[in-house]
Each structure stands twice: as structure tokens, then as C-alpha cells.
Write a protein that holds these residues in place. Structure first.
Motif, PDB file in Angstrom:
ATOM      1  N   GLY A  50      64.288  39.344  54.382  1.00  0.00           N
ATOM      2  CA  GLY A  50      63.760  40.666  54.087  1.00  0.00           C
ATOM      3  C   GLY A  50      62.315  40.635  53.640  1.00  0.00           C
ATOM      4  O   GLY A  50      61.624  39.624  53.765  1.00  0.00           O
ATOM      5  N   VAL A  51      61.880  41.772  53.128  1.00  0.00           N
ATOM      6  CA  VAL A  51      60.489  41.939  52.687  1.00  0.00           C
ATOM      7  C   VAL A  51      60.477  42.442  51.248  1.00  0.00           C
ATOM      8  O   VAL A  51      61.305  43.265  50.868  1.00  0.00           O
ATOM      9  CB  VAL A  51      59.716  42.901  53.625  1.00  0.00           C
ATOM     10  N   ALA A  52      59.565  41.929  50.461  1.00  0.00           N
ATOM     11  CA  ALA A  52      59.376  42.409  49.091  1.00  0.00           C
ATOM     12  C   ALA A  52      58.295  43.480  49.120  1.00  0.00           C
ATOM     13  O   ALA A  52      57.227  43.279  49.706  1.00  0.00           O
ATOM     14  CB  ALA A  52      58.957  41.272  48.169  1.00  0.00           C
ATOM     15  N   ILE A  53      58.575  44.621  48.502  1.00  0.00           N
ATOM     16  CA  ILE A  53      57.593  45.698  48.411  1.00  0.00           C
ATOM     17  C   ILE A  53      57.072  45.718  46.980  1.00  0.00           C
ATOM     18  O   ILE A  53      57.840  45.882  46.029  1.00  0.00           O
ATOM     19  CB  ILE A  53      58.211  47.050  48.794  1.00  0.00           C
ATOM     20  N   ILE A  54      55.774  45.510  46.845  1.00  0.00           N
ATOM     21  CA  ILE A  54      55.129  45.447  45.537  1.00  0.00           C
ATOM     22  C   ILE A  54      54.263  46.696  45.379  1.00  0.00           C
ATOM     23  O   ILE A  54      53.342  46.921  46.170  1.00  0.00           O
ATOM     24  CB  ILE A  54      54.264  44.176  45.390  1.00  0.00           C
ATOM     25  N   VAL A  55      54.569  47.518  44.399  1.00  0.00           N
ATOM     26  CA  VAL A  55      53.815  48.747  44.165  1.00  0.00           C
ATOM     27  C   VAL A  55      52.725  48.454  43.141  1.00  0.00           C
ATOM     28  O   VAL A  55      53.001  47.993  42.035  1.00  0.00           O
ATOM     29  CB  VAL A  55      54.737  49.882  43.672  1.00  0.00           C
ATOM     30  N   SER A  56      51.479  48.717  43.539  1.00  0.00           N
ATOM     31  CA  SER A  56      50.346  48.452  42.669  1.00  0.00           C
ATOM     32  C   SER A  56      49.315  49.563  42.820  1.00  0.00           C
ATOM     33  O   SER A  56      48.958  49.915  43.940  1.00  0.00           O
ATOM     34  CB  SER A  56      49.696  47.116  43.033  1.00  0.00           C
ATOM     35  N   ILE A  59      43.892  48.800  44.358  1.00  0.00           N
ATOM     36  CA  ILE A  59      43.616  48.391  45.732  1.00  0.00           C
ATOM     37  C   ILE A  59      42.955  47.021  45.777  1.00  0.00           C
ATOM     38  O   ILE A  59      43.298  46.181  46.611  1.00  0.00           O
ATOM     39  CB  ILE A  59      42.775  49.465  46.455  1.00  0.00           C
ATOM     40  N   ALA A  60      42.030  46.753  44.881  1.00  0.00           N
ATOM     41  CA  ALA A  60      41.350  45.449  44.867  1.00  0.00           C
ATOM     42  C   ALA A  60      42.339  44.322  44.586  1.00  0.00           C
ATOM     43  O   ALA A  60      42.240  43.246  45.180  1.00  0.00           O
ATOM     44  CB  ALA A  60      40.233  45.447  43.835  1.00  0.00           C
ATOM     45  N   LEU A  61      43.298  44.550  43.695  1.00  0.00           N
ATOM     46  CA  LEU A  61      44.306  43.533  43.393  1.00  0.00           C
ATOM     47  C   LEU A  61      45.196  43.285  44.604  1.00  0.00           C
ATOM     48  O   LEU A  61      45.529  42.143  44.915  1.00  0.00           O
ATOM     49  CB  LEU A  61      45.147  43.951  42.187  1.00  0.00           C
ATOM     50  N   MET A  62      45.568  44.352  45.306  1.00  0.00           N
ATOM     51  CA  MET A  62      46.381  44.195  46.520  1.00  0.00           C
ATOM     52  C   MET A  62      45.673  43.293  47.524  1.00  0.00           C
ATOM     53  O   MET A  62      46.257  42.363  48.059  1.00  0.00           O
ATOM     54  CB  MET A  62      46.615  45.552  47.189  1.00  0.00           C
ATOM     55  N   LYS A  63      44.414  43.608  47.787  1.00  0.00           N
ATOM     56  CA  LYS A  63      43.643  42.826  48.756  1.00  0.00           C
ATOM     57  C   LYS A  63      43.528  41.375  48.303  1.00  0.00           C
ATOM     58  O   LYS A  63      43.708  40.448  49.090  1.00  0.00           O
ATOM     59  CB  LYS A  63      42.260  43.433  48.965  1.00  0.00           C
ATOM     60  N   ASN A  64      43.263  41.172  47.023  1.00  0.00           N
ATOM     61  CA  ASN A  64      43.154  39.821  46.476  1.00  0.00           C
ATOM     62  C   ASN A  64      44.449  39.037  46.663  1.00  0.00           C
ATOM     63  O   ASN A  64      44.434  37.885  47.091  1.00  0.00           O
ATOM     64  CB  ASN A  64      42.771  39.904  45.000  1.00  0.00           C
ATOM     65  N   GLN A  65      45.583  39.657  46.348  1.00  0.00           N
ATOM     66  CA  GLN A  65      46.874  38.987  46.476  1.00  0.00           C
ATOM     67  C   GLN A  65      47.179  38.642  47.933  1.00  0.00           C
ATOM     68  O   GLN A  65      47.640  37.533  48.237  1.00  0.00           O
ATOM     69  CB  GLN A  65      47.993  39.870  45.903  1.00  0.00           C
ATOM     70  N   PHE A  81      48.797  44.762  52.958  1.00  0.00           N
ATOM     71  CA  PHE A  81      48.737  45.872  52.019  1.00  0.00           C
ATOM     72  C   PHE A  81      48.673  47.149  52.839  1.00  0.00           C
ATOM     73  O   PHE A  81      48.246  47.151  53.996  1.00  0.00           O
ATOM     74  CB  PHE A  81      47.579  45.774  51.023  1.00  0.00           C
ATOM     75  N   LEU A  82      49.167  48.208  52.248  1.00  0.00           N
ATOM     76  CA  LEU A  82      49.187  49.510  52.901  1.00  0.00           C
ATOM     77  C   LEU A  82      48.676  50.521  51.886  1.00  0.00           C
ATOM     78  O   LEU A  82      49.327  50.774  50.872  1.00  0.00           O
ATOM     79  CB  LEU A  82      50.622  49.836  53.329  1.00  0.00           C
TER      80      LEU A  82
END
Length: 124
Positions: A50-56, A59-65, A81-82
Motif C-alpha cells: 500500500g501507500v502511506a499518506i502523510i498530511v503536512s 509545502i517546503a517540508l513535503m518537497k524536502n522529504q 507530494f500533491l
């Protein structure tokens, strides 16, 4: 862990947390900034189906991760990221990778969950 994330050993309570998650237990974790929280959900996501959905909200942290995970993995589709920074073509690529099962980690902004343009429940 080293192949996908570049770490040779666990930090603090990471190993116990990850073992708990892999055993199927609900696990509540509070860790300080820099304490290694990300690996606690990233490693199980890569191992399990499956897929893990991480809500953050950051936006900069999403891109970094996403960049960090992709930096250690030969499969760029492993993490996406979406959020509002993506155009329609990029959103479709994310959806396609999700539907094909390539994506293991998906970072989304809270508003993305309800935005029709980027909805996870719409393939186009």
C-alpha cells in the motif's frame, strides 16, 4: 534502511516504534524536531503493501522529504507530494503512479484532501 534512507543504525526509540508498526499496532509517537520521526513512518511504508499518506501543511517540508527519499532510491515514483504547486500534468503523473502501485509515500497538504483539482479520488 540504508538502501532507501541512507541510515546504518536506528536513532533512539525508532527501532521499537517501527517494530510496533510492522506488527500492526496503532502507535502514538511524540518526538522532538530532529528526533527521527520521518523514518518511523517511511520505513514501514516502504516495507508494507500500500501507500502511506502523510498530511503536512508545510509545502517546503513535503518537497524536502520527497527529495530525500528519492535521493536514496533509484525509483523516483516511490515518493510524491500533491499540493497547490503542481500543474495538471504533474498531478496526473502523481495519480498514475499511485494507481500503478509505484508510490509508497504520498505527502499532501490538508487543503489538497478536499480540492477537486488535486483530489486523490479523481484520476483526471
Amino acid at each position: 534502511m540504508q538502501k532507501n534512507f541512507g541510515f546504518k543504525q536506528f536513532k533512539g526509540k525508532q527501532e521499537a516504534i517501527i517494530e510496533s508498526l510492522l506488527a500492526g499496532n496503532d502507535t502514538f509517537v511524540i518526538m522532538p524536531t530532529g528526533g527521527g520521526k520521518s523514518l518511523c513512518y517511511q520505513l514501514p511504508a516502504v516495507i508494507l503493501d500500500g501507500v502511506a499518506i502523510i498530511v503536512s501543511p508545510l509545502i517546503a517540508l513535503m518537497k524536502n522529504q520527497v527529495d530525500l527519499v528519492r535521493g536514496y532510491n533509484s525509483n523516483d515514483e516511490i515518493a510524491h507530494f500533491l499540493n497547490s504547486t503542481l500543474n495538471k500534468k504533474e498531478i496526473k503523473e502523481v495519480h498514475d503512479d499511485l494507481l500503478s502501485g509505484k508510490t509508497k509515500l504520498l505527502y499532501v497538504a490538508p487543503e489538497t484532501l478536499t480540492n477537486r483539482r488535486t483530489s486523490l479520488f479523481s484520476a483526471t
